[in-house]
Design a protein around this motif. Structure first.
Motif, mmCIF file in Angstrom:
data_model
loop_
_atom_site.group_PDB
_atom_site.id
_atom_site.type_symbol
_atom_site.label_atom_id
_atom_site.label_comp_id
_atom_site.label_asym_id
_atom_site.label_seq_id
_atom_site.Cartn_x
_atom_site.Cartn_y
_atom_site.Cartn_z
ATOM 1 N N PRO A 58 0.364 -1.036 -0.149
ATOM 2 C CA PRO A 58 -0.412 -0.303 -0.352
ATOM 3 C C PRO A 58 0.887 1.397 0.028
ATOM 4 O O PRO A 58 1.850 1.328 0.664
ATOM 5 N N ASP A 106 0.460 5.546 -1.000
ATOM 6 C CA ASP A 106 -0.871 6.700 -1.248
ATOM 7 C C ASP A 106 -0.012 7.081 -2.233
ATOM 8 O O ASP A 106 1.455 7.182 -2.089
ATOM 9 N N SER A 140 -7.855 -3.665 -8.003
ATOM 10 C CA SER A 140 -8.362 -2.132 -7.817
ATOM 11 C C SER A 140 -6.742 -1.177 -7.888
ATOM 12 O O SER A 140 -5.942 -1.577 -6.783
ATOM 13 N N LYS A 196 -6.272 2.860 -3.654
ATOM 14 C CA LYS A 196 -7.049 2.360 -2.410
ATOM 15 C C LYS A 196 -8.194 4.191 -2.163
ATOM 16 O O LYS A 196 -7.633 4.877 -2.408
ATOM 17 N N GLU A 231 -9.297 -1.760 -1.795
ATOM 18 C CA GLU A 231 -7.815 -1.627 -0.701
ATOM 19 C C GLU A 231 -7.253 -1.375 -2.544
ATOM 20 O O GLU A 231 -7.398 -2.479 -3.150
ATOM 21 N N GLN A 232 -5.858 -1.130 -2.653
ATOM 22 C CA GLN A 232 -4.864 -0.809 -4.124
ATOM 23 C C GLN A 232 -5.038 -2.617 -4.136
ATOM 24 O O GLN A 232 -4.312 -3.510 -3.376
ATOM 25 N N THR A 282 -9.773 8.518 -4.550
ATOM 26 C CA THR A 282 -8.729 8.160 -3.186
ATOM 27 C C THR A 282 -9.099 8.723 -2.234
ATOM 28 O O THR A 282 -9.690 9.557 -1.929
ATOM 29 N N GLU A 283 -7.919 7.908 -1.210
ATOM 30 C CA GLU A 283 -8.507 8.573 -0.054
ATOM 31 C C GLU A 283 -8.324 10.271 -0.108
ATOM 32 O O GLU A 283 -8.945 11.364 1.119
ATOM 33 N N LYS A 296 -12.355 4.698 -2.855
ATOM 34 C CA LYS A 296 -13.847 4.080 -2.727
ATOM 35 C C LYS A 296 -14.228 4.072 -4.060
ATOM 36 O O LYS A 296 -14.075 5.184 -4.919
ATOM 37 N N THR A 356 -6.476 -5.657 -4.537
ATOM 38 C CA THR A 356 -7.880 -7.007 -4.874
ATOM 39 C C THR A 356 -8.341 -6.842 -5.728
ATOM 40 O O THR A 356 -9.140 -5.298 -6.076
#
Length: 218
Positions: free
Chosen positions: A62, A64, A108, A111, A175-176, A145-146, A113, A178
């Motif tokens: 993971p 960012d 994905s 990370k 999640e990245q 992304t977040e 939604k 998945t």
């Protein structure tokens, strides 16, 4: 070898069809050499079908701002385009062609939604055709992304693909790396990234889903 759930129904069906065709030809053409060759062809075909639905374990570190490859395949397009469905502005398009020999699990790239989803029926042009992104059967999936950056992933059916699956719903967290989808029998995945994204791949590069870094977001 771990198999994807999409293969749990398809593999038995293909085994029945292959076995039935073999039995029919075995009865119609009773020549020993032909029967041996036919048996070898049937076995090789089933090995390829089983291999197509393989689902290797992937460990994605993971990070960012990193956009990972959503699929295994070959980078065939990197260009600036107008994306009028989700972003409605110019983006950098990175396209990955998946041959029937590649792993067809879609992962994905970030990370965050699922922010958008739309299915489009369409044609079945070869996946590397320039108009496949807009004319073929496809799904468009927006991720947020977040950090609030939006990217679009488009799953595109190819000349022999007849099923596109995407599992999460709008609003679901991802999640990245998945597994989020699957495309059956040869296809393409497009990513639409911000213009200031630092692209880490070039035309002709081979990618691995959830492992290859495609871009770094600002």
């Amino acid at each position: 070898m771990r198999l994807h759930k999409e293969g749990l129904k398809m593999i038995p069906l293909m085994a029945i069809l292959t076995g039935g065709l073999y039995a029919l030809l075995y009865w119609l053409i009773p020549f020993f050499i032909f029967q041996v060759v036919l048996a070898v062809v049937a076995i090789i075909f089933m090995i390829l079908v089983i291999r197509f639905f393989r689902n290797p374990k992937v460990i994605t570190p993971p990070k960012d701002g990193v956009v990972y490859a959503p699929a295994e395949g070959k980078v065939v397009v990197i260009e600036r385009v107008y994306e009028g469905e989700y972003h409605k502005d110019d983006r950098i398009q990175v396209s990955i062609f998946m041959s029937p020999l590649n792993v067809h699990v879609n992962r994905s790239p970030v990370k965050g939604k699922v922010d958008f989803f739309q299915y489009h029926p369409g044609k079945f042009l070869v996946a590397w055709h320039p108009k496949s992104s807009t004319d073929n059967e496809r799904t468009s999936v927006g991720f947020k992304t977040e950090s609030g950056v939006n990217i679009l992933m488009r799953q595109i059916a190819g000349a022999v693909a007849r099923r596109i699956a995407f599992y999460p719903k709008v609003g679901d967290a991802v999640e990245q790396g998945t597994s989020v989808g699957f495309i059956r029998f040869g296809s393409r995945v497009d990513l639409y990234l911000p213009l200031d994204a630092d692209i880490k791949v070039k035309i002709g590069d081979l990618t691995k889903g959830g492992e290859t870094k495609v871009a770094q977001l600002k």
